[in-house]
Design an enzyme around this catalytic site. Sequence first.
Site, PDB file in Angstrom:
ATOM      1  N   TYR A 136       0.814  -1.212   0.000  1.00  0.00           N
ATOM      2  CA  TYR A 136       0.000   0.000   0.000  1.00  0.00           C
ATOM      3  C   TYR A 136       0.848   1.262   0.000  1.00  0.00           C
ATOM      4  CZ  TYR A 136      -4.684  -1.923   0.713  1.00  0.00           C
ATOM      5  OH  TYR A 136      -5.890  -2.541   0.544  1.00  0.00           O
ATOM      6  N   LYS A 186       2.796 -15.275   3.457  1.00  0.00           N
ATOM      7  CA  LYS A 186       3.095 -16.063   2.250  1.00  0.00           C
ATOM      8  C   LYS A 186       4.599 -16.329   2.260  1.00  0.00           C
ATOM      9  CE  LYS A 186       1.931 -17.949  -1.725  1.00  0.00           C
ATOM     10  NZ  LYS A 186       1.106 -19.170  -1.825  1.00  0.00           N
ATOM     11  N   ASP A 218      -3.097 -18.272   1.133  1.00  0.00           N
ATOM     12  CA  ASP A 218      -4.014 -19.029   0.267  1.00  0.00           C
ATOM     13  C   ASP A 218      -4.776 -20.077   1.073  1.00  0.00           C
ATOM     14  OD1 ASP A 218      -1.556 -20.306   0.602  1.00  0.00           O
ATOM     15  OD2 ASP A 218      -1.469 -21.108  -1.435  1.00  0.00           O
ATOM     16  N   ASP A 242      -6.802  -6.815   3.976  1.00  0.00           N
ATOM     17  CA  ASP A 242      -7.860  -6.173   3.189  1.00  0.00           C
ATOM     18  C   ASP A 242      -8.730  -7.246   2.532  1.00  0.00           C
ATOM     19  OD1 ASP A 242      -9.265  -4.118   1.744  1.00  0.00           O
ATOM     20  OD2 ASP A 242      -8.047  -4.612  -0.010  1.00  0.00           O
ATOM     21  N   ASP A 246     -12.845  -8.753   3.688  1.00  0.00           N
ATOM     22  CA  ASP A 246     -14.028  -8.777   2.812  1.00  0.00           C
ATOM     23  C   ASP A 246     -14.595 -10.195   2.744  1.00  0.00           C
ATOM     24  OD1 ASP A 246     -13.642  -6.056   2.126  1.00  0.00           O
ATOM     25  OD2 ASP A 246     -14.266  -6.418   0.057  1.00  0.00           O
TER      26      ASP A 246
HETATM   27  C1  IPM Z   1     -10.690  -1.019   3.221  1.00  0.00           C
HETATM   28  C2  IPM Z   1     -10.789  -0.445   1.832  1.00  0.00           C
HETATM   29  C3  IPM Z   1      -9.587   0.470   1.583  1.00  0.00           C
HETATM   30  C4  IPM Z   1      -8.335  -0.383   1.695  1.00  0.00           C
HETATM   31  C5  IPM Z   1      -9.644   1.241   0.257  1.00  0.00           C
HETATM   32  C6  IPM Z   1     -10.877   2.090   0.142  1.00  0.00           C
HETATM   33  C7  IPM Z   1      -8.415   2.079   0.036  1.00  0.00           C
HETATM   34  O1  IPM Z   1     -10.874  -1.470   0.908  1.00  0.00           O
HETATM   35  O2  IPM Z   1     -10.622  -0.239   4.184  1.00  0.00           O
HETATM   36  O3  IPM Z   1     -10.702  -2.239   3.362  1.00  0.00           O
HETATM   37  O4  IPM Z   1      -7.920  -1.019   0.707  1.00  0.00           O
HETATM   38  O5  IPM Z   1      -7.740  -0.393   2.769  1.00  0.00           O
HETATM   39 MG    MG Z   2     -11.125  -3.380   1.733  1.00  0.00          MG
END
Ligand code: IPM
Ligand code: MG
Length: 352
Positions: A136, A186, A218, A242, A246
């Site tokens: 990042y 990893k 993975d 990240d 999700d």
């Molecule tokens: C999160 C989001 C952010 C990230 C984006 C919006 C930059 O996906 O907070 O998970 O990748 O950290």
């Molecule tokens: Mg995210």
Amino acid sequence: MKIACLAGDGIGPEIMAEARRVLAALDLPGLTVWEGDVGGAGYRRHGHPLPPETLEMAKAADAVLFGAVGDPECDALPRHLRPEQAILGLRQALGLFANLRPATLFPGLETMSALRPEIAREIDLLIVRELNGDVYFGEKAIRTLPDGRRQGFDLMSYAEDEVRRIAHVAFKAARGRTRRLTSVDKANVLETSQLWRDVVIEVAAEYPDVALSHMYVDNAAMQLVRDPGQFDVIVTGNLFGDILSDQASMCVGSIGLLASAALGETQTAFGTKGLYEPIHGSAPDIAGQGKANPLAMILSLAMLLRHSLGREDDAGRVEAAVAATLGDGVRGADLGGSASTHEIGEAVLERL
Ligand code: IPM
Ligand code: MG
């Protein structure tokens, strides 16, 4: 107590409005609430996704409540002017390196999970995501090679102190739970991950009461859907965290349910300074339609109350009101229901 509310783009303002109503209902003494522009909204009004006045406000506040950033109309802008730079810039400028992303199945939502109910029921985990390093924030560019081909690159790196401080956060978090920590990396391919693993093992010597295990990312992605109940605390780098967070959200039913806290080392009079945001994005496709689930935003407010304002009781009350709302079947489109953003907020307020 000073809170900076940065609603941002897309569904950000709608969900922020509901969180603000919950905050107002708590009627906290001595509370000052500020509002600032970020993301595409910041760019349009001030020419920058993180305008200097917003950054100053965030610096002066005890806590930042953050909606979402991301706006397709800004995707063609140079990267430093894109909405996402607002959240990345705040995380970096405020030194918020520790991202706590809890994922727990709310009773009643077993059948909403992408997993079978008996598997989903077991989910109660915390992802501790490093937030100030990794690809990042490494050197990055799209360059042209001598032979004329374009090449994109993003440098992945972690210095040992960066790994050490997030490892300490994770081990301490595990102590407050069931004392099991899984470090996700990893290391079979990446040197960055090898150092990560070495340092986590060094830090583990200070926490003999926590059971540490290591997992390749993975495999972790696979285990998260095969048997998520095996996890208590997961510690991992910025990129893997990240992605896995999700994924964890769909295991509990909706990405509209997961809150997060980004913490650093700055202490306030009442706790730790932090930034609180739902893990989801700005969802431009449903913005302005009252379809967004405000619960992740409201749960982020609960985390703010707990970590930055030292109001554990109020945090627990808000979380209980959210659980009761879901338990009573008040659900938005993301959970197969028809309640609007405002109706869900209203239902939380009634139960509060
Ligand atoms: C999160 C989001 C952010 C990230 C984006 C919006 C930059 O996906 O907070 O998970 O990748 O950290
Ligand atoms: Mg995210």
